[in-house]
Design an enzyme around this catalytic site. Structure first.
Site, short mmCIF file in Angstrom:
data_model
loop_
_atom_site.label_atom_id
_atom_site.label_comp_id
_atom_site.label_asym_id
_atom_site.label_seq_id
_atom_site.Cartn_x
_atom_site.Cartn_y
_atom_site.Cartn_z
N GLU A 73 0.81 -1.22 0.00
CA GLU A 73 0.00 0.00 0.00
C GLU A 73 0.85 1.27 0.00
O GLU A 73 0.53 2.23 -0.70
CB GLU A 73 -0.94 0.02 1.22
N HIS B 80 -9.81 -4.32 11.59
CA HIS B 80 -10.46 -4.17 10.29
C HIS B 80 -11.75 -3.35 10.38
O HIS B 80 -12.60 -3.47 9.50
CB HIS B 80 -10.82 -5.55 9.71
C1 LIG Z 1 -1.92 -4.15 4.74
C2 LIG Z 1 -2.97 -5.10 4.28
N1 LIG Z 1 -3.36 -5.08 2.98
C3 LIG Z 1 -4.33 -5.91 2.55
C4 LIG Z 1 -4.92 -6.78 3.40
C5 LIG Z 1 -6.00 -7.72 2.90
N2 LIG Z 1 -5.45 -9.07 2.76
C6 LIG Z 1 -5.55 -9.95 3.77
S1 LIG Z 1 -4.75 -11.36 3.45
C7 LIG Z 1 -4.25 -10.85 1.94
C8 LIG Z 1 -3.42 -11.76 1.07
C9 LIG Z 1 -2.12 -12.11 1.71
O1 LIG Z 1 -1.50 -13.16 1.02
P1 LIG Z 1 -0.19 -13.89 1.55
O2 LIG Z 1 0.72 -12.89 2.19
O3 LIG Z 1 0.35 -14.67 0.44
O4 LIG Z 1 -0.68 -14.83 2.73
P2 LIG Z 1 -1.70 -16.05 2.66
O5 LIG Z 1 -3.06 -15.47 2.83
O6 LIG Z 1 -1.51 -16.74 1.37
O7 LIG Z 1 -1.38 -16.90 3.85
C10 LIG Z 1 -4.74 -9.56 1.69
C11 LIG Z 1 -4.52 -8.82 0.45
C12 LIG Z 1 -4.51 -6.76 4.76
N3 LIG Z 1 -5.06 -7.57 5.68
N4 LIG Z 1 -3.53 -5.93 5.17
#
Ligand SMILES: Cc1ncc(C[n+]2csc(CCOP(=O)(O)OP(=O)(O)O)c2C)c(N)n1
Ligand SMILES: [Mg+2]
Lengths: 453, 313
Positions: free
Chosen positions: A188, A257
């Site tokens: 972000e 959130h």
């Molecule tokens: C700063 C932030 N941006 C976006 C989100 C929304 N979000 C939650 S999980 C996620 C995907 C994360 O993927 P990854 O790091 O590969 O972990 P996984 O879910 O595969 O374990 C997103 C975009 C968030 N929680 N925090």
């Protein structure tokens, strides 16, 4: 024989359509096999079997709409010798052991704690309108502006191929292609800065934050880079960018959130801050935001995305900085914005039954704030309550109260009151969350109090 | 290790069912498919070491030895939950078990984990910190700021990237210019390892090497675990970005539990019946935790105002 109940497949799902069965009676299924397609409030989801077995009966026909969460839809006999654990509660209608041992409501009865009632108060419609969800209205606003101006582009996490985490950018990739609808990594701070730089370089970015909670990673660029550029450059450098996404509490997503950033951004000179309630304003104000030469923070609300309102057909742009009287009344003024407007309208309906006519003002723009509309209403009713889905301290409510003191003091027949969320981080537990969030009954009580009734 | 992996699998399946019944709300991210990562790491850690992760945290808690009932009751939002019902799926903590959360903001746990390592070094207690994050999280700037400080100050931290190949709907190569994530520490001189995260014995072996290096005061290590999540990103993900075949192929060919089962039986360490007995025990434990989580009362309304600040002012 184990049955599978229609599961809740999103925090806000209460019912679904059983679009298609992918298995038939007698089929053998393995764990993980897809057995059905379910249409939820947001998307079409595949339902998987957890345990293997043989399909004994399909209890709901394909194509059934409005199937309530918790309805048994299929029976599968277990493959395991061990008695299969009974993972599923009996139908909500039958006396349920789950219900008997817990004070929880049945799944179907669980709804977001802040329900924005579907009371609509359209501006006197001057032309043809059509019913649209807030989600569709936002999408149309972006699509129309992108058609009209080649420098407008959309960027954010999951906005393109996934069609938006909350499906607000649905269809944009298909129409405008990957050069103008851009999936970013989860970074972000980086993409807010990159977007701000692109705006300085002459483009008109629409930067989506999956939710504004994640914009805290990027707030330095929103405030230090975007909001101050014009001023610091003595008027030379512009930054026409829109930062948009859902803001405020959603459903059971807990403290990290569930925050309303309206008051945060509204305190910053150099920013425009918009937070609409209904679909017409969402569309008209987003179009205005994209056209604005200034940086705009555009705060949406996830719980409103699926609600439908009348939206004027054709070109519809709403001026920035103008509040709207969405219900006229002479006894008390209720001032609100975003999802709070629904709560205020609901309270106004209750109050009307008691003979108190409330005037409901939707601020729509939080900065610059439409002081004139608030003060004119106060002059008429002499009593005012602010309704805000957010914390009370240093809030928009605090600001409205200050305005009433500074410029409306002589019109006040009672102290201004504020009805807000409770001043704590938002808890997860269903009962605590409900207790923490804004409630129409508290608005009714406050309105009665300022009317000395 | 077999028992722990089965426990996580069954627990998560049950959590998925309770979500479907509306007993769990909000976001709920399941760990199914990734069990070998945390179980293999945990097997080599010592009590007193610190663990921190993101929102996909149920498995980490169970692997830390936290009572399944307290985790499940948090998911249902009850007073007996490990955060007294106030945190929910994404925000759970147990200082007693060295488990520092459970964080909802992608990558926020990475500098926090470096800070836990900083505290161990500062106190000179000989312990280390392990911070788990996803392939998507690996693109956040604060990750690199953490790498830099951790190496600069030789902090006892292991950075574990759980590369399950997707961040929500975005595959690694659509988001990462360098998709060999173990190399992401190179310009900070943080050594990296790539590990088969579907093989619990491989994870355990790699963990031993990394932990020895870090405990000896050599500074951080980056471990990329190649793993896979079988379920959607969260319960509300339609998962249209990958094919059913891809998921089923992973389940059938690389399942960490089936893999270990085969090793155990082929190696003659235990027979099928003994493993079945473990399966049954775990089923009972999970069923009991679910019953407990459904029966436990909600928090008292007075809890709304507790734990905001410690002092009175
Ligand atoms: C700063 C932030 N941006 C976006 C989100 C929304 N979000 C939650 S999980 C996620 C995907 C994360 O993927 P990854 O790091 O590969 O972990 P996984 O879910 O595969 O374990 C997103 C975009 C968030 N929680 N925090
Ligand atoms: Mg991932």
């Amino acid at each position: 024989m184990p049955q599978i109940l229609l599961p809740a497949m999103s925090p806000t799902m209460e019912e679904g359509t059983l679009a298609k069965w992918l298995v038939a009676v007698g089929d053998v299924v393995k764990p993980g096999d897809v057995i059905a397609e379910i249409e939820t409030d947001k998307a079409t989801m595949e339902l998987e079997a957890d345990d293997g077995g043989t399909v004994a009966a399909l209890l709901v026909a394909a194509g059934s709409e409005g199937v309530k969460v918790g309805t048994p839809i299929i029976s599968i006999t277990g493959e395991d010798e061990a008695p299969a654990p009974a993972p599923v509660a009996p139908p909500a209608a039958a006396p349920s052991p789950v219900a008997a041992i817990t004070p929880e409501p049945t799944p179907a009865a669980i709804a977001p704690a802040v329900t924005a009632p579907a009371i609509t108060a359209p501006e006197p419609a001057s032309g043809p309108t059509r019913r649209q969800t807030v989600r569709e209205a936002l999408r149309d606003a972006m699509a129309e502006e992108m058609r009209g101006d080649g420098t407008v582009f959309v960027m954010g996490e999951e906005v393109a191929e996934y069609q938006g985490a909350y499906k607000v950018t649905q269809g944009l990739l298909e129409e405008f292609g990957p050069a103008r609808v851009i999936d970013t990594p989860i970074t972000e701070y980086g993409f807010a800065g990159l977007g701000t730089g692109a705006a300085m370089g002459g483009l008109k970015p629409v930067v989506e934050f999956m939710t504004f909670n994640f914009a805290m990673q990027a707030i330095d660029h929103i405030i230090n880079s975007a909001a101050k550029t014009l001023y610091m450059s003595g008027g030379q450098m512009r930054c026409p960018i829109v930062f948009r996404g859902p803001n405020g509490a959603a459903s059971r997503v807990a403290a990290q959130h569930s925050q309303n950033y309206g008051p945060w951004y509204a305190s910053v000179p150099g920013l425009i801050v918009i937070s609409p309630y209904d679909a017409a304003d969402a569309k008209g104000l987003l179009k205005a935001a994209i056209r604005s030469p200034d940086p705009v923070v555009f705060l949406e609300n996830e719980l409103l995305y699926g609600q439908s309102f009348d939206v004027p057909e054709g070109e519809h742009v709403v001026p920035i900085g103008k509040a709207r009287i969405c219900r006229a009344g002479q006894h008390v003024t209720l001032v609100s914005y975003s999802i709070g407007v629904g709560v205020a309208l609901q309270a106004a309906a209750t109050l009307a039954a008691e003979g108190i006519e409330a005037e409901v003002i939707d601020l729509r723009t939080l900065r610059p704030l439409d002081r004139a509309t608030v003060l004119a209403s106060l002059k008429k009713t002499n009593r005012l309550v602010v309704v805000e889905e957010g914390w009370p301290t240093c809030s928009i409510a605090s600001e409205i109260m200050a305005i009433c003191m500074e410029d409306g003091f002589d019109d006040l027949d009672a102290p201004v009151l504020r009805v807000t969320n409770v001043d704590v981080p938002l808890p997860y537990a269903a009962n605590l969350e409900k207790a923490a969030l804004l409630k129409a009954e508290d608005v009714v009580a406050a309105a009665r109090a300022v009317c000395y009734r | 290790m077999y028992r722990q992996m089965v426990l996580i699998r069954r627990f998560e399946e049950r959590a998925g069912q309770l979500y479907g019944m509306g007993q769990i709300g909000g976001f709920c991210h399941l760990y199914i498919g990734q069990e070998a990562v945390v179980v293999g790491m945990q097997a080599e850690l010592k009590r007193g070491d610190s663990i921190i992760t993101g929102y996909r945290d149920h498995g980490h808690m169970l692997a830390c030895g936290i009572d399944a009932r307290a985790v499940m009751a948090e998911l249902t939002g009850r007073a007996a939950g490990i955060s007294r019902g106030k945190g929910g799926s994404m925000h759970m903590f147990s200082v007693e078990h060295g488990f520092f959360g459970g964080h909802g903001i992608v990558a926020a746990q990475v500098p926090l984990g470096a800070g836990l390592g900083f505290a161990h070094k500062y106190k000179g207690d000989g312990h280390i910190a392990v911070t788990y994050f996803g392939d998507g999280a690996a693109n956040q700037g604060q990750v690199y700021e953490s790498f830099n400080m951790a190496e600069l100050w030789k902090l006892p931290v292991i950075f574990v990237i759980e590369n399950n190949q997707y961040a929500m709907g975005t595959s690694v190569n659509r988001a990462s210019s360098e998709d060999q994530l173990y190399r992401r520490g190179e310009s900070f001189r943080v050594p990296g390892m790539q590990v088969d995260g579907m093989d619990v014995l491989a994870v355990r072996g790699a963990a031993r090497t990394a932990i020895d290096w870090v405990r000896a005061g050599n500074g951080p290590v980056l471990m990329e675990m190649k793993t896979y999540r079988y379920r959607g990103h969260s319960m509300s993900d339609p998962a249209k970005y990958r094919s059913r075949e891809e998921v089923q192929a992973m389940r059938e060919k690389s399942d960490p539990i089936e893999g270990l089962k085969k090793e155990i039986i082929d190696g003659g360490f235990a027979d099928e019946a003994a493993l079945k007995a473990i399966d049954r025990e775990v089923r009972d434990e999970v069923a009991e935790s679910a019953d407990f989580a459904l029966e436990a009362p909600e928090p008292a309304l007075s809890e709304l105002h507790t734990d905001v600040l410690l002092g009175t002012y």
